[in-house]
Design a protein around this motif. Structure first.
Motif, PDB file in Angstrom:
ATOM      1  N   UNK A  34       0.800  -1.220   0.000  1.00 27.33           N
ATOM      2  CA  UNK A  34       0.000   0.000   0.000  1.00 27.33           C
ATOM      3  C   UNK A  34       0.826   1.260   0.000  1.00 27.33           C
ATOM      4  N   UNK A  35       2.127   1.128  -0.206  1.00 28.93           N
ATOM      5  CA  UNK A  35       2.973   2.310  -0.277  1.00 28.93           C
ATOM      6  C   UNK A  35       3.431   2.846   1.062  1.00 28.93           C
ATOM      7  N   UNK A  36       3.151   2.128   2.142  1.00 31.92           N
ATOM      8  CA  UNK A  36       3.583   2.578   3.453  1.00 31.92           C
ATOM      9  C   UNK A  36       5.038   2.150   3.705  1.00 31.92           C
ATOM     10  N   UNK A  37       5.665   2.787   4.705  1.00 35.36           N
ATOM     11  CA  UNK A  37       7.031   2.475   5.086  1.00 35.36           C
ATOM     12  C   UNK A  37       7.101   2.246   6.587  1.00 35.36           C
ATOM     13  N   UNK A  38       7.859   1.234   6.984  1.00 39.90           N
ATOM     14  CA  UNK A  38       8.116   0.974   8.398  1.00 39.90           C
ATOM     15  C   UNK A  38       9.559   1.349   8.698  1.00 39.90           C
ATOM     16  N   UNK A  39       9.753   2.235   9.655  1.00 42.44           N
ATOM     17  CA  UNK A  39      11.086   2.623  10.092  1.00 42.44           C
ATOM     18  C   UNK A  39      11.430   1.814  11.340  1.00 42.44           C
ATOM     19  N   UNK A  40      12.621   1.232  11.347  1.00 48.27           N
ATOM     20  CA  UNK A  40      12.992   0.427  12.501  1.00 48.27           C
ATOM     21  C   UNK A  40      14.488   0.527  12.760  1.00 48.27           C
ATOM     22  N   UNK A  41      14.853   0.174  13.980  1.00 50.32           N
ATOM     23  CA  UNK A  41      16.235   0.171  14.418  1.00 50.32           C
ATOM     24  C   UNK A  41      16.541  -1.200  15.003  1.00 50.32           C
ATOM     25  N   UNK A  42      17.743  -1.698  14.763  1.00 50.60           N
ATOM     26  CA  UNK A  42      18.131  -2.941  15.423  1.00 50.60           C
ATOM     27  C   UNK A  42      19.632  -2.953  15.637  1.00 50.60           C
ATOM     28  N   UNK A  43      20.051  -3.689  16.655  1.00 58.72           N
ATOM     29  CA  UNK A  43      21.467  -3.812  16.976  1.00 58.72           C
ATOM     30  C   UNK A  43      21.712  -5.187  17.567  1.00 58.72           C
ATOM     31  N   UNK A  44      22.988  -5.554  17.623  1.00 61.44           N
ATOM     32  CA  UNK A  44      23.328  -6.882  18.083  1.00 61.44           C
ATOM     33  C   UNK A  44      23.407  -7.862  16.936  1.00 61.44           C
ATOM     34  N   UNK A  45      23.810  -9.111  17.205  1.00 63.22           N
ATOM     35  CA  UNK A  45      23.956 -10.120  16.147  1.00 63.22           C
ATOM     36  C   UNK A  45      22.600 -10.476  15.527  1.00 63.22           C
ATOM     37  N   UNK A  46      22.426 -10.256  14.222  1.00 64.13           N
ATOM     38  CA  UNK A  46      21.124 -10.499  13.600  1.00 64.13           C
ATOM     39  C   UNK A  46      20.728 -11.967  13.564  1.00 64.13           C
ATOM     40  N   UNK A  47      21.687 -12.881  13.764  1.00 66.06           N
ATOM     41  CA  UNK A  47      21.371 -14.303  13.752  1.00 66.06           C
ATOM     42  C   UNK A  47      21.200 -14.869  15.165  1.00 66.06           C
ATOM     43  N   UNK A  48      21.180 -13.984  16.171  1.00 67.41           N
ATOM     44  CA  UNK A  48      20.999 -14.443  17.541  1.00 67.41           C
ATOM     45  C   UNK A  48      19.625 -15.079  17.722  1.00 67.41           C
ATOM     46  N   UNK A  49      19.568 -16.115  18.531  1.00 69.47           N
ATOM     47  CA  UNK A  49      18.285 -16.758  18.826  1.00 69.47           C
ATOM     48  C   UNK A  49      17.579 -16.100  19.998  1.00 69.47           C
ATOM     49  N   UNK A  50      18.252 -15.137  20.654  1.00 70.85           N
ATOM     50  CA  UNK A  50      17.659 -14.400  21.772  1.00 70.85           C
ATOM     51  C   UNK A  50      17.330 -12.995  21.279  1.00 70.85           C
ATOM     52  N   UNK A  51      16.050 -12.646  21.294  1.00 70.06           N
ATOM     53  CA  UNK A  51      15.558 -11.406  20.685  1.00 70.06           C
ATOM     54  C   UNK A  51      14.799 -10.585  21.709  1.00 70.06           C
ATOM     55  N   UNK A  52      15.054  -9.282  21.716  1.00 73.70           N
ATOM     56  CA  UNK A  52      14.248  -8.357  22.512  1.00 73.70           C
ATOM     57  C   UNK A  52      13.575  -7.386  21.558  1.00 73.70           C
ATOM     58  N   UNK A  53      12.257  -7.318  21.628  1.00 73.88           N
ATOM     59  CA  UNK A  53      11.468  -6.374  20.844  1.00 73.88           C
ATOM     60  C   UNK A  53      10.978  -5.273  21.770  1.00 73.88           C
ATOM     61  N   UNK A  54      11.344  -4.036  21.470  1.00 73.37           N
ATOM     62  CA  UNK A  54      10.959  -2.900  22.303  1.00 73.37           C
ATOM     63  C   UNK A  54       9.888  -2.070  21.608  1.00 73.37           C
ATOM     64  N   UNK A  55       8.831  -1.698  22.356  1.00 69.21           N
ATOM     65  CA  UNK A  55       7.754  -0.838  21.847  1.00 69.21           C
ATOM     66  C   UNK A  55       7.825   0.499  22.571  1.00 69.21           C
ATOM     67  N   UNK A  56       8.092   1.557  21.834  1.00 66.65           N
ATOM     68  CA  UNK A  56       8.308   2.865  22.449  1.00 66.65           C
ATOM     69  C   UNK A  56       7.006   3.528  22.897  1.00 66.65           C
TER      70      UNK A  56
END
Length: 354
Positions: A34-56
């Motif tokens: 639909x032409x929308x864009x999602x802006x996101x930030x990430x850090x740390x090893x992208x292949x890590x099996x331990x993930x933290x998702x933060x909602x501002x």
């Protein structure tokens, strides 16, 4: 209302080691249908099996720069997206609700970051966390049916700092709100036509977010100038642990505030609708698999509205615990590093050495 800004940006406020380039934030954009864009930030090893998702929270953006030591010790892949209508993320499509838009955006992001995901074999362990207003999207993703967010099967815990309840379920939510909050996002915000209250507040706040110095002045007047002596001690101790310079935390929060509305005020104008939206489930009716996820509720004893609402969450989430901290709306920020360490120790085993 008192949720004007994100109380736990401090989840990402420890100084990284010079050699740890993995934890330099990577800020990216994802094209959506639909032409929308999602802006996101990430850090740390992208292949890590331990993930933290933060909602501002309100007047903030997704920021994964300078994560705390607990994240780096565990090798966490730290992810934070701008919510719909905030920062660089497009406003919601016409006629869409906040829960369905947020889940759709998040699903697209996880499909982009984890394209080989298979629920039957995946070893991902996802921790979802949010601060203030951000505790609403955090709860939405944690409780969402798996056909809407398949990655939810991998969620093991939910951390809620300065939490808010689902207004559509908590029929007595109005009793928890201060008078100012009740007017701002309670029944009056739903009754007056043309989103009048939010537009009036926008006119009042907009000049105060014109640049970082103005935003920092507003921030200090709302929170830092009213800290108790005890909370100031906790804040100073956190700065020493994290290596943050005096004034750094405030400046970074102010930068996020300005960035959050630089392109659009759609997110702010949709706040009341987002808080009153039907999440598609009720906490009390969650099935066994959803209900077993660990829920940690973090709240300042002087944060009136959120402290009252925290009672509802602790009473209704079946696997919950509460961490009460002396102080106001930002009080949890000064303890989040330790809370993350304790939570990982409980659910991932003994903390690794630095």
């Amino acid at each position: 209302m008192s949720t004007i800004t994100d109380p736990t940006s401090a989840v990402a406020s420890n100084a990284p080691s010079a050699a740890d380039e993995l934890y330099e934030a990577r800020n990216e954009g994802l094209a959506l249908p639909g032409g929308r864009t999602l802006s996101y930030s990430h850090s740390g090893p992208p292949d890590s099996e331990l993930v933290v998702l933060w909602c501002h929270g309100l007047f903030s953006v997704g920021d994964t720069a300078k994560p705390n030591q607990a994240f780096r010790k565990r090798g966490v892949h730290f992810i934070a997206a701008d919510l719909p209508g905030w920062g660089g993320t497009s406003p919601m499509p016409s006629g869409a609700t906040f829960p369905e838009t947020f889940l759709s955006d998040l699903r697209a992001l996880f499909e982009h970051l984890y394209p080989a995901y298979d629920a039957a074999t995946s070893k991902l362990r996802i921790y979802v966390a949010g601060g203030s207003f951000g505790t609403c999207p955090a709860q939405i993703v944690c409780g969402a049916p798996y056909d809407r967010f398949p990655y939810g099967r991998q969620i093991v815990a939910l951390l809620l700092a300065a939490p808010m309840t689902p207004f559509h379920e908590d029929v007595h939510y109005g009793r928890s709100l201060t008078w100012r909050d009740w007017v701002g996002v309670g029944p009056p915000a739903r009754v007056l036509p043309f989103n009048l209250l939010a537009r009036v507040v926008k006119l009042a706040i907009q000049p105060k977010l014109k640049d970082v110095p103005a935003a920092e002045k507003l921030l200090r007047a709302m929170y830092f100038d009213h800290m108790t002596d005890e909370e100031k001690v906790h804040f100073a101790a956190w700065r020493e642990r994290s290596g943050a310079q005096e004034g750094e935390f405030e400046r970074r929060m102010a930068e996020g505030m300005v960035k959050s509305v630089a392109g659009s005020w759609a997110g702010f104008l949709g706040t009341a609708d987002a808080l009153h939206a039907d999440w598609g489930f009720k906490i009390e009716d969650l099935d066994e698999e959803h209900a077993k996820k660990r829920v940690v509720v973090i709240v300042g004893t002087g944060d009136t509205s959120m402290f009252r609402m925290s009672r509802y969450l602790v009473d209704n989430y079946k696997n919950s615990k509460v961490v009460e901290i002396e102080g106001g709306h930002l009080a949890g920020a000064w303890s989040m590093d330790k809370i993350w360490e304790d939570t990982f120790a409980e659910l991932e085993g003994r903390s690794p050495s630095a």
